[in-house]
Design an enzyme around this catalytic site. Sequence first.
Site, mmCIF file in Angstrom:
data_model
loop_
_atom_site.group_PDB
_atom_site.id
_atom_site.type_symbol
_atom_site.label_atom_id
_atom_site.label_comp_id
_atom_site.label_asym_id
_atom_site.label_seq_id
_atom_site.Cartn_x
_atom_site.Cartn_y
_atom_site.Cartn_z
ATOM 1 C CD GLU A 130 -3.621 -5.999 3.018
ATOM 2 O OE1 GLU A 130 -4.538 -5.298 3.478
ATOM 3 O OE2 GLU A 130 -2.413 -5.740 3.168
ATOM 4 C CD GLU B 159 -3.236 -1.024 1.934
ATOM 5 O OE1 GLU B 159 -3.285 -0.159 2.820
ATOM 6 O OE2 GLU B 159 -4.152 -1.850 1.754
#
Length: 547
Positions: A351, A221
């Site tokens: 994820e 991220e």
Amino acid sequence: MNAKPFLVIPVVSVFCLGLLAGCASPKHPIAQNPKPPVSLEPPPAVVKTNRLVIHADQPGAEISRNIYGQFSEHLGHCIYGGLWVGEDSPIPNTRGIRNDVVAALKKIQVPVVRWPGGCFADEYHWMDGIGTPTNRPSMINTTWGGVVENNHFGTHEFMDFCGQIGAAPYICGNVGSGTVQEMMEWVEYLTSDADSPMANLRRQNGREQPWKVPYFAVGNESWGCGGNMTAEFCADNFSRYNTFVKDYPGNHIYRVASGGLESDYHWTEVLMKQNADGLKHGGQAMNGYSLHYYTLPTSNWSHKGSATKFDEAEWFNTFRHTLVMDELVTKHSAIMDKYDPQKKVGLIVDEWGAWYDVEPGTNPGFLYQQNTLRDALVAGVTLNIFNNHADRVKMANIAQMINVLQAMILTDNEKMTVTPSYWVFEMDTVHHDATLLPSELQSVDYAFGDKTIPAVSASASRDRAGKIHVTLCNLNPNQSIEVPCELQGAKAQKISGRVLTAPEMSAHNTFDQPDNVKPTEFNAFKVTDNGFVTTLPAKSVVVLEVN
Ligand code: AHR
């Protein structure tokens, strides 16, 4: 362990932005109406116009077993207490790793485990997690509850865990707060057999042979907790760090770059343009591109909804959000196709899962939530989406394996139970490395208030022994649904099946009642002239085997 005040708020606010950005596209129906008006009237009668056509004569892509991967982060009790108890624990363990957890995970044939984060990865310094455990320095896990991390679970312990459950390691390197040298040395430590400083350090720490590390992520991220980068900066950073992620003799690394926010298509353009063909630019290729997406019943990060106390409105909205995964995968894949028409770069959904409010009374930074039949359907539908996009989706890792978010396993000291989501992974092992059979599904609507979603989700594959397996989900919690299935290019002779369902939408397993939700034999089907017809119970996941 916890001395610091809870520090998760900044992260949550980034997630808020993420969701807003993710769903804020004017084209997206959920974005236009984040809080759909709901009606408590009974839903309209379901019209039986379902039709599933399975093209058994048109084999599709191989469904990578890695789609059924897991994610384990240093977060709450995923690692500590969840899989790691230490050698001196009275809980039965092998070199500190819980035996009950290992046995359960072996049953679902976990193919790959992502570690050590998540946000944690970009503050993790691997050298703190090697050597004599009591000599390892501690650190503060600033993202997840501000707890002190003692680093007793490090590289050797993770690789041991992967070995014990038979899974491939997928390591996420630190780009946000780590150096290129640090990342380069970790890869050398893990995979080099040379007479070199890092390989010798590994030997000193008790491991003679290098490990195999097939998957490595260059950051997590990077748009947020991994460094708040722009797409352009991330693309350059990926090229730079990745250049030093070396393939030492005997080990080949599949390198994954950080994606942007869930529907940040610009990020995908930039990363693909610059890195899809790394060799052309004189660097190492980007083999995988990561996508994260979480299902929130309410779309509101401050009040996500309870894991167990919800009504039909939240049930319905959960699936409206879950189904967005199909749109995200389709749109990111279309951009990837522009730069990589041969589909060499995998979309790695490392994820995903349902994210609710934490269980009352638990540390908000630990993300501990119960797991109900609703979660089983979230898993069933999402895995069907990944199967159906197997040409591009090459790995997915549900968040997270134990005691965090949509977990497979819950533990409380010596107690352990598997969750409804676990059982979907167990039922779906039949799709691991099978060949996708393209299918067309016409589904009746499941209506709630003035909104509708397709009630049925399906995917089909043929395994290496020639057996066809079909996973079907019925999202309607009130009505069973008949699905006629036409099998083209194959004849159904014998069918068997299993079903996961329960009387209540919120049915779940507890330490005292661990068998509330588990699969049972299913036989609501019959062979027809051109295939079969099956009746899916309300709120169920069904897996059929067709011979
Ligand atoms: O899975 C929990 C967190 O969600 C991860 O640490 C982060 O990468 C994501 O946003």
